[in-house]
Design an enzyme around this catalytic site. Structure first.
Site, short mmCIF file in Angstrom:
data_model
loop_
_atom_site.label_atom_id
_atom_site.label_comp_id
_atom_site.label_asym_id
_atom_site.label_seq_id
_atom_site.Cartn_x
_atom_site.Cartn_y
_atom_site.Cartn_z
N HIS A 1 16.83 -3.68 -21.23
CA HIS A 1 17.73 -4.11 -20.30
C HIS A 1 18.94 -2.95 -19.99
CE1 HIS A 1 20.54 -3.97 -23.56
NE2 HIS A 1 19.80 -4.52 -24.46
N ASP B 1 21.55 0.90 -27.44
CA ASP B 1 21.32 -0.34 -27.18
C ASP B 1 21.57 -0.43 -25.67
OD1 ASP B 1 20.87 -2.85 -26.70
OD2 ASP B 1 22.46 -3.50 -28.03
N ASP C 1 22.06 -3.44 -18.97
CA ASP C 1 23.43 -3.96 -19.22
C ASP C 1 23.89 -3.27 -20.54
OD1 ASP C 1 21.81 -5.73 -20.33
OD2 ASP C 1 23.45 -7.30 -20.27
N GLU D 1 21.01 -9.06 -20.51
CA GLU D 1 20.63 -9.18 -21.78
C GLU D 1 21.45 -9.56 -22.73
OE1 GLU D 1 19.13 -8.98 -25.80
OE2 GLU D 1 20.64 -7.54 -24.95
N GLU D 2 22.63 -8.99 -22.64
CA GLU D 2 23.80 -8.99 -23.59
C GLU D 2 24.62 -10.13 -23.45
OE1 GLU D 2 23.89 -7.37 -26.11
OE2 GLU D 2 22.95 -5.12 -25.54
ZN LIG Z 1 19.86 -4.46 -26.44
#
Ligand SMILES: [Zn+2]
Length: 431
Positions: free
Chosen positions: A81, A113, A83, A147-148
């Protein structure tokens, strides 16, 4: 390290960190289109044909397919991802969106992340294509928005409206696994083979509105507070799944601890132990409270948000137990729910991932684990794609890596990125 000498994988991650792709949730996000265009341009320079899909303006997803040597094998999805969660700059010791390189590490929101893995995916595919080679099987490279926020405006819509992107794919690799954890003097790698299910609930307590000075038992705030405290303090019992049973067994063997106390075994993993212990049980963490509007008014309603994470398949049982704990006077509303996943720690892909790690870090054991959070693998599961967390990073033992997911001062060692790139390249050439 001067920026000119940064390895390409680190420079890619640095560029991605410099796109502020903060996702505030609820459809409020920025920068994903620019980051996706950057990724698309890179894929084009590798001779690939990126496709973009923006189900909602500026929530951009990008995909490219890499033809493999063996067309008879199912395709493998590599996804990330673009974002990130918000970063409060004052809390950080560096600018979270500057991509600072310091102490041999790349710092910034997304360094862990998951712009690290986004860069590793791109760089490992580049390694293979620039050498004039092909991966063993077709690859689907997919980079998602949102995704977040559970992927509701990202992977969920891509899977619904662009399922052809994943045609012929049966397995996927992405984030939150493949990293090393310290085990005393040695280290091991965690391979993520599952995710807990998510049930976000709201507790609603009702009472009678009244003057704040009154003698009054029918108080919604008191009622809610009791329910929140009871749920927040609940010690959910350890319930092992196939994955966590195997994790416990292997960690016990590696550390000489008794396999009968899974919590104690997980504690051997040092800073990562909190991550592991959350996967041994249901968790019910209160995360929000809303009640009242004036200091001298007793409100007739009070609400709390509880982030419930349960083992796959135990959703209904957990909700029944939660209802019992909070009592009849408090209503439990399910706000959002997502599935859990668990795939076997066995099979050709698992063997190939373990073997690829072993070629770059001989003798380091690989242990399966379940993850407390969720990833876009949940969305891909709707297409029958089995998802793994395998973003290989060899990390120094003193680095609290799992603590940096959504934390402050996210940073990743440069040499961990080049390690991960090498392991992934190796995997894609051979699997
Ligand atoms: Zn992640």
């Amino acid at each position: 390290m001067p920026e000119a000498e940064l390895p390409e994988v680190a420079a890619l991650a640095q560029d991605l960190i410099r796109f502020d792709t903060t996702n505030h949730g609820g459809g409020r996000a920025a920068g994903e289109r620019e980051a996706a265009e950057y990724v698309g341009a890179y894929l084009e320079r590798l001779g690939l044909r990126p496709q973009f899909y923006e189900p909602i303006p500026r929530r951009t997803n990008v995909m490219a397919r890499v033809p493999g040597r063996d067309g008879s094998k199912p395709a493998l999805v590599l996804h990330g991802h673009l974002d990130v969660v918000p970063a409060i700059a004052e809390d950080w010791s560096v600018d979270p969106f500057a991509g600072v390189v310091k102490d041999g590490m790349l710092w910034g929101r997304g360094a862990v992340d998951m712009k690290d893995m986004d860069a590793m995916i791109l760089a490992s595919v580049a390694d293979i294509l620039r050498a004039g080679d092909q991966p063993e099987r077709d690859l689907v490279l997919a980079f998602f928005a949102d995704e977040e926020n559970g992927g509701v405006e990202g992977s969920a819509l891509v899977v619904e409206n662009r399922p052809e992107w994943f045609e012929g794919a049966t397995e996927a690799i992405s984030e939150v696994g493949g990293y090393s954890i310290p085990l005393g003097e040695r280290h091991a790698y965690l391979l993520q083979v599952g995710e807990k299910a998510l049930v976000w609930i709201r507790l609603v307590a009702r009472g009678r509105a009244a003057h704040g000075s009154s003698f009054h038992a029918d108080n919604a705030v008191t009622r809610l507070a009791e329910a929140v405290a009871a749920l927040g303090r609940t010690a959910w019992p350890v319930t092992l799944t196939e994955t966590t049973r195997e994790m416990t067994q292997r960690l016990a063997e590696l550390t000489g601890r008794s396999p009968h106390d899974a919590d104690a075994v997980a504690q051997a993993a040092g800073a990562a132990s909190g991550f592991l212990r959350s996967t041994l049980r249901t968790t019910t963490n209160p995360t929000g409270l809303v009640a009242g509007y004036k200091h001298n008014v007793i409100p007739d309603r009070a609400e709390a948000l509880i982030d419930v994470r349960v083992l796959p398949g135990t959703e209904q049982a957990a909700l029944a137990e939660i209802a019992r704990i909070v009592g009849d006077d408090v209503e439990v509303q399910v706000v959002h729910q997502d599935i859990g996943l668990e795939v076997p720690f066995a099979g050709d892909l698992v063997d190939a991932m373990v073997a690829a790690l072993g070629r770059h870090d001989p003798d380091a054991p690989v242990v399966p684990y379940l993850m407390g959070g969720g990833t876009d693998n949940k969305a891909l599961a709707a297409l029958g794609i089995a998802g793994y967390g395998f973003a290989p990073l060899r990390l120094p033992s003193e680095l609290d890596f799992t603590g940096m997911f959504h934390g402050v001062d996210e940073r990743v060692p440069i040499d961990a990125l080049t390690f991960g790139q090498a392991v992934l390249t190796d995997l894609l050439r051979t699997y």
